[in-house]
Scaffold this motif. Structure first.
Motif, mmCIF file in Angstrom:
data_model
loop_
_atom_site.group_PDB
_atom_site.id
_atom_site.type_symbol
_atom_site.label_atom_id
_atom_site.label_comp_id
_atom_site.label_asym_id
_atom_site.label_seq_id
_atom_site.Cartn_x
_atom_site.Cartn_y
_atom_site.Cartn_z
ATOM 1 N N LEU A 77 4.440 9.017 1.588
ATOM 2 C CA LEU A 77 3.859 9.291 2.900
ATOM 3 C C LEU A 77 3.517 7.990 3.611
ATOM 4 N N THR A 78 3.582 8.012 4.943
ATOM 5 C CA THR A 78 3.032 6.900 5.719
ATOM 6 C C THR A 78 1.508 6.982 5.619
ATOM 7 N N PRO A 79 0.812 5.900 5.917
ATOM 8 C CA PRO A 79 -0.662 5.954 5.843
ATOM 9 C C PRO A 79 -1.248 7.054 6.723
ATOM 10 N N LEU A 80 -0.685 7.211 7.927
ATOM 11 C CA LEU A 80 -1.210 8.248 8.820
ATOM 12 C C LEU A 80 -0.942 9.642 8.241
ATOM 13 N N SER A 108 4.755 15.255 16.603
ATOM 14 C CA SER A 108 6.065 15.694 16.116
ATOM 15 C C SER A 108 6.259 15.307 14.645
ATOM 16 N N GLY A 109 5.772 14.122 14.278
ATOM 17 C CA GLY A 109 5.924 13.673 12.887
ATOM 18 C C GLY A 109 5.127 14.539 11.921
ATOM 19 N N THR A 110 3.901 14.854 12.296
ATOM 20 C CA THR A 110 3.083 15.681 11.400
ATOM 21 C C THR A 110 3.640 17.093 11.321
ATOM 22 N N ALA A 111 4.192 17.557 12.417
ATOM 23 C CA ALA A 111 4.805 18.887 12.400
ATOM 24 C C ALA A 111 5.990 18.902 11.438
ATOM 25 N N PRO A 158 0.843 -1.205 0.000
ATOM 26 C CA PRO A 158 0.000 0.000 0.000
ATOM 27 C C PRO A 158 0.872 1.246 0.000
ATOM 28 N N THR A 159 0.601 2.131 -0.935
ATOM 29 C CA THR A 159 1.471 3.281 -1.156
ATOM 30 C C THR A 159 0.645 4.561 -1.190
ATOM 31 N N ALA A 160 1.142 5.570 -0.528
ATOM 32 C CA ALA A 160 0.514 6.893 -0.606
ATOM 33 C C ALA A 160 1.591 7.904 -0.986
ATOM 34 N N LEU A 161 1.310 8.693 -1.988
ATOM 35 C CA LEU A 161 2.265 9.712 -2.434
ATOM 36 C C LEU A 161 1.620 11.086 -2.386
ATOM 37 N N PHE A 162 2.388 12.041 -1.932
ATOM 38 C CA PHE A 162 2.002 13.443 -2.093
ATOM 39 C C PHE A 162 2.674 13.902 -3.384
ATOM 40 N N VAL A 163 1.876 14.264 -4.370
ATOM 41 C CA VAL A 163 2.416 14.645 -5.674
ATOM 42 C C VAL A 163 2.163 16.131 -5.871
ATOM 43 N N TYR A 164 3.184 16.854 -6.251
ATOM 44 C CA TYR A 164 3.027 18.298 -6.402
ATOM 45 C C TYR A 164 3.974 18.820 -7.473
#
Lengths: 284, 299
Positions: free
Chosen positions: A204-207, A241-244, A186-192
């Motif tokens: 990205l991690t799933p969270l 902390s990770g999301t920050a 399972p893969t999640a990418l932020f594409v920009y």
């Protein structure tokens, strides 16, 4: 008569191939006057020139967008391309969008076809993203870039998306000759799109993906963090902390426009970066 | 249309292609008087290309030449597309917008290719009405280009020249005269190109296109814009310009695009043809005026 002519030529150009007998049957299905019918029956080879031209144009456009998918599927891709033309056909005014229409059409068909590897649609979507994201709208500068306020949404550039794949197709070698299979992961990418107009990917991690998707949908930082954590049974204090760090990273990349808010966050980066190989190729 | 023509770019231009976009942006000034773009390639999108086009606009005049309006289709042009086109021509401040005398769609389906219209009075009326509406929507003059047709979907009620006459009686739009298309049609359908050209309404010509074409194994010539302009087409261009006087002329090259320097050199060849034709046209006007004066004084 023009409407009949259009529908007849649409079937001739986009539909299955026809011989002389088939041409008569095809023309009978459309509201053509006798002179129109005679013109087409009198010089079918001239009208079939349009079949070749239309198909070449559309196929070249798709070939620029998803060359690796086409190479991997080979003749099977041709079969589905034929079906797309015959059963739906392109609707868009923009040649660059034909590939997206094709992929929407084939998605359920490929899912049911054992001859099509399960990762194929993920790969095609990933390839097509280069042109899709390269073409997305310009950044919308937020009216206010105030100090960090967890109760308010953040502003991102327009050319930013989170995509999900069932396979790690983004790690496949870029060569069209490569035939290795991607890992089922399972893969999640932020594409920009960055300031130089290049398309970049951020794994990205799933969270993290859930968090960013909520932010992109307009939720406040607080709501996005609580919502994402609830979905994964994670304590928000653990994820903070990770999301920050992620927000700080997105801000540094120019994808997150609420820079003042993001800069006040601290923490280690937790992503791996992949730069797109294409800016955009050929005519859109 | 005549008043608006004064604001149009003049001289010889080149179709802008992405293959040499960066050279146009960052290189030394080119001996090219204007560029022409297909707005579909730049509209309803962000990113590199629209931004680059804004920069081109600071260096050269631009005109827009559309591909997918489907002027002659049974259904009226798509409202969303028209809205986006309006915004784009506004953004680019094009002095006029042109598209093709063709249909490119059938209902909801889009061909992305120019299909021929029957040369009938009904078609002429429909296209003329669309051109009038288009000009009003876009808030600027519009023009329509004669296309290459590999077949004519009968009934052939009118010749192409008579069809154009019928069309331009009903609209204030201009004619974008593509002389390569006249040549290719003449070759493919076995008629005389000069004779056909003579029947075109030269007083409505606002721009001229020239391009190269490709011979197929079957003998058919395809309007590929994929080769240099051949001498007979340049001769036809010269004939046309003798009638039109100075109008902008554009070189189209969309396939097998050579280095920009080669295209700029071809633009100079075309420029020489144009200048010769326009000088001849001026001499002709001057001689006519002298004769008229002499006749008047004799009278």
């Amino acid at each position: 008569m023009q409407a009949g002519l259009e529908s007849a030529l649409a079937e001739l150009v986009l539909g299955p191939p026809v011989d002389r007998e088939g041409l008569g049957a095809l023309l009978s299905r459309h509201a053509l006057g006798p002179e129109e019918r005679a013109a087409i029956e009198g010089a079918p080879e001239r009208f079939l020139v349009y079949r070749k031209l239309v198909r070449n144009t559309l196929r070249n456009a798709v070939g620029l967008a998803i060359p690796r998918t086409m190479a991997r599927l080979g003749p099977l891709f041709d079969d589905y391309f034929e079906r797309f033309l015959a059963e739906r056909g392109p609707r868009t005014h923009y040649l660059r969008d034909v590939t997206t229409e094709l992929l929407d059409f084939v998605a359920p068909l490929w899912a049911d076809d054992a001859r099509v590897p399960a990762w194929t649609h993920d790969l095609a979507r990933h390839e097509a993203l280069e042109i899709v994201v390269a073409s997305l709208g310009e950044p919308v500068v937020p009216r206010e870039l105030g100090p960090l306020d967890a109760e308010r949404p953040l502003a991102f550039i327009e050319a930013a998306r989170v995509v999900h794949y069932a396979f790690a197709v983004h790690r496949l070698p870029p060569s069209e000759d490569d035939r290795s299979a991607p890992l089922r992961e399972p893969t999640a990418l932020f594409v920009y799109r960055d300031a130089e107009h290049d398309v970049r990917y951020l794994e990205l991690t799933p969270l993290a993906a859930a968090f960013v998707e909520r932010l992109l949908a307009g939720e406040s930082m607080k709501a996005a963090l609580l919502g994402a954590c609830a979905g994964f049974g994670t304590e928000p204090s653990v994820a903070l902390s990770g999301t920050a760090a992620l927000l700080s990273d997105l801000s540094a990349r120019g994808a997150l426009l609420g820079q003042a808010a993001a800069e006040s966050l601290r923490g280690p980066a937790k992503t791996s970066d992949h730069r797109g190989t294409l800016r955009e190729k050929g005519p859109p | 249309m005549n008043e608006d023509r004064r604001t149009l770019p003049n001289g010889v231009g080149l179709g802008l292609r992405w293959e040499f976009l960066e050279e146009v942006l960052d290189g030394p000034p080119l001996a090219v008087d204007f560029f022409e773009v297909s707005p579909e390639n730049y509209m309803r999108r962000g990113g590199y290309y629209p931004a680059a086009l804004e920069r081109v606009l600071t260096r050269y005049p631009l005109v827009t030449h559309g591909l997918t309006l489907s002027l002659g289709a049974h259904a009226p042009p798509d409202a969303d597309y028209l809205r986006e086109l309006t915004s784009e021509v506004e953004r680019l401040a094009t002095p006029w917008h042109s598209d093709h005398l063709a249909f490119t769609s059938a209902g909801a389906q889009a061909f992305h290719e120019l299909l021929p219209l029957p040369f009938t009075r009904d078609t002429a009326r429909r296209v003329a009405d669309r051109l009038e509406a288009l000009s009003e929507t876009l808030g600027r003059p519009v023009a329509v280009e004669n296309i290459t047709y590999y077949a004519l979907p009968g009934p052939t009620e009118l010749s192409e020249g008579d069809f154009l006459g019928e069309l331009f009686e009903r609209t204030r739009a201009g004619l974008l005269l593509d002389v390569n298309n006249v040549y290719v049609n003449a070759q493919n359908h076995g008629f005389d190109a000069e004779q056909a050209l003579a029947s075109f309404p030269f007083d409505r010509v606002v721009e001229v296109h020239v391009a190269g074409h490709t011979h197929t194994a079957s003998g058919l010539i395809l309007d590929t814009h994929g080769a240099k302009v051949i001498e007979p087409v340049l001769a036809l261009l010269e004939r046309a310009l003798a009638h039109t006087g100075p109008v902008p002329v554009l070189l189209e090259r969309d396939n097998d695009v050579p280095p920009l320097a080669e295209l700029v050199a071809e633009v100079q060849v075309i420029r020489a043809v144009c200048e010769r034709a326009w000088r001849a046209a001026n001499r002709s006007v001057a001689v006519s005026t002298q004769r008229a004066r002499a006749d008047a004084s004799r009278a």
